[in-house]
Design a protein around this motif. Structure first.
Motif, short mmCIF file in Angstrom:
data_model
loop_
_atom_site.label_atom_id
_atom_site.label_comp_id
_atom_site.label_asym_id
_atom_site.label_seq_id
_atom_site.Cartn_x
_atom_site.Cartn_y
_atom_site.Cartn_z
N GLU A 164 0.83 -1.19 0.00
CA GLU A 164 0.00 0.00 0.00
C GLU A 164 0.87 1.24 0.00
N PHE A 165 0.38 2.29 -0.67
CA PHE A 165 1.10 3.55 -0.78
C PHE A 165 0.24 4.67 -0.22
N ILE A 166 0.82 5.46 0.71
CA ILE A 166 0.14 6.59 1.32
C ILE A 166 1.01 7.82 1.10
N SER A 167 0.40 8.92 0.69
CA SER A 167 1.13 10.16 0.44
C SER A 167 1.63 10.76 1.75
N MET A 168 2.93 11.12 1.80
CA MET A 168 3.48 11.75 3.01
C MET A 168 2.94 13.16 3.19
N GLU A 169 2.55 13.83 2.12
CA GLU A 169 1.94 15.16 2.24
C GLU A 169 0.67 15.09 3.06
N ASP A 170 -0.07 13.99 2.92
CA ASP A 170 -1.30 13.81 3.69
C ASP A 170 -0.99 13.69 5.17
N GLY A 210 7.04 12.61 -0.55
CA GLY A 210 7.02 11.31 -1.22
C GLY A 210 5.86 10.46 -0.75
N GLU A 211 6.01 9.16 -0.92
CA GLU A 211 4.99 8.21 -0.51
C GLU A 211 5.56 7.25 0.52
N PHE A 212 4.71 6.83 1.45
CA PHE A 212 5.05 5.83 2.45
C PHE A 212 4.48 4.51 1.95
N ASN A 213 5.30 3.48 1.95
CA ASN A 213 4.90 2.18 1.43
C ASN A 213 5.08 1.13 2.52
N TYR A 214 4.10 0.24 2.66
CA TYR A 214 4.25 -0.88 3.59
C TYR A 214 3.54 -2.10 3.02
N TYR A 215 3.83 -3.27 3.59
CA TYR A 215 3.33 -4.55 3.09
C TYR A 215 2.50 -5.25 4.16
N THR A 216 1.54 -6.05 3.70
CA THR A 216 0.74 -6.86 4.62
C THR A 216 0.56 -8.26 4.04
N LEU A 217 0.39 -9.21 4.92
CA LEU A 217 0.02 -10.58 4.55
C LEU A 217 -1.45 -10.76 4.87
N THR A 218 -2.18 -11.44 3.98
CA THR A 218 -3.60 -11.66 4.15
C THR A 218 -3.90 -13.15 4.08
N PHE A 219 -4.74 -13.61 4.99
CA PHE A 219 -5.23 -14.99 4.99
C PHE A 219 -6.75 -14.93 4.97
N GLY A 220 -7.35 -15.63 4.01
CA GLY A 220 -8.80 -15.60 3.88
C GLY A 220 -9.38 -17.00 3.75
N LYS A 221 -10.62 -17.12 4.13
CA LYS A 221 -11.31 -18.41 4.06
C LYS A 221 -12.76 -18.16 3.69
N GLY A 222 -13.25 -18.91 2.70
CA GLY A 222 -14.65 -18.85 2.33
C GLY A 222 -15.46 -19.83 3.15
#
Length: 182
Positions: free
Chosen positions: A7-13, A25-37
């Protein structure tokens, strides 16, 4: 489902929220997702930020999605999504969110386009003090209750999928996800 999201979030915000930064610039970070139907068109997803990132960020949460209507004469479905989560940035900004969206999805052979809208409530605490991020060094709390809109595309190739999404809160967040469904 297992997914890896960036995900990218603007640092100006962030600067407008009192973070004393002039970074544009932009702040970037990562996430892991686990899903189940589950039965009755119900899906549950949990996500978190892996601890191996160099940034001081912790992010976690979950969502429940219920597909309540499928159009019989057109490949379109409607669902309701409820979600909640929390984030901590360098122990200086703590945020909790809770929201719900109504989403319409048009599914073609290996591509799905989706769009939706809803409400999100956020509670943020910005830490003050000598090493804090507020301009007056006082800890500040802000609440927001805003409309939320989103648009995305999901592309399937066998069991692998790629999703690109634009979320519009007060500010825009861009995200991409690579995942595996089994």
């Amino acid at each position: 489902e297992v997914g890896f999201t960036t995900e990218f979030i603007s640092m100006e915000d962030l600067a407008r929220l009192g973070s004393k930064t002039t970074d544009s610039g932009e702040f970037n970070y990562y996430t892991l997702t686990f899903g189940k139907g589950f039965y009755y068109n119900i899906d549950a997803l949990l996500y978190f930020t892996p601890a191996i990132q160099s940034q001081d960020i912790q992010n976690f949460g979950g969502q429940i999605r219920w597909g309540f209507y499928e159009v019989g004469f057109f490949p379109m479905a409607f669902s309701i999504v409820g979600y909640g989560g929390g984030a901590n940035f360098s122990n200086l900004v703590n945020i909790t969110t809770l929201g719900a969206d109504l989403i319409a999805t048009v599914a073609l052979d290996n591509v799905a386009l989706y769009f939706g809208t809803g409400r999100i409530r956020a509670h943020g605490t910005f830490i003050g003090g000598a090493n804090g991020i507020t301009a007056d060094q006082q800890t500040r709390t802000q609440y927001a209750d805003e409309m939320h809109s989103l648009f995305g595309v999901n592309i399937n190739v066998a069991k692998v999928f790629v999703a690109l999404e634009i979320d519009r809160y007060v500010d825009t967040v861009y995200s991409g996800k690579l995942g595996l469904r089994f």
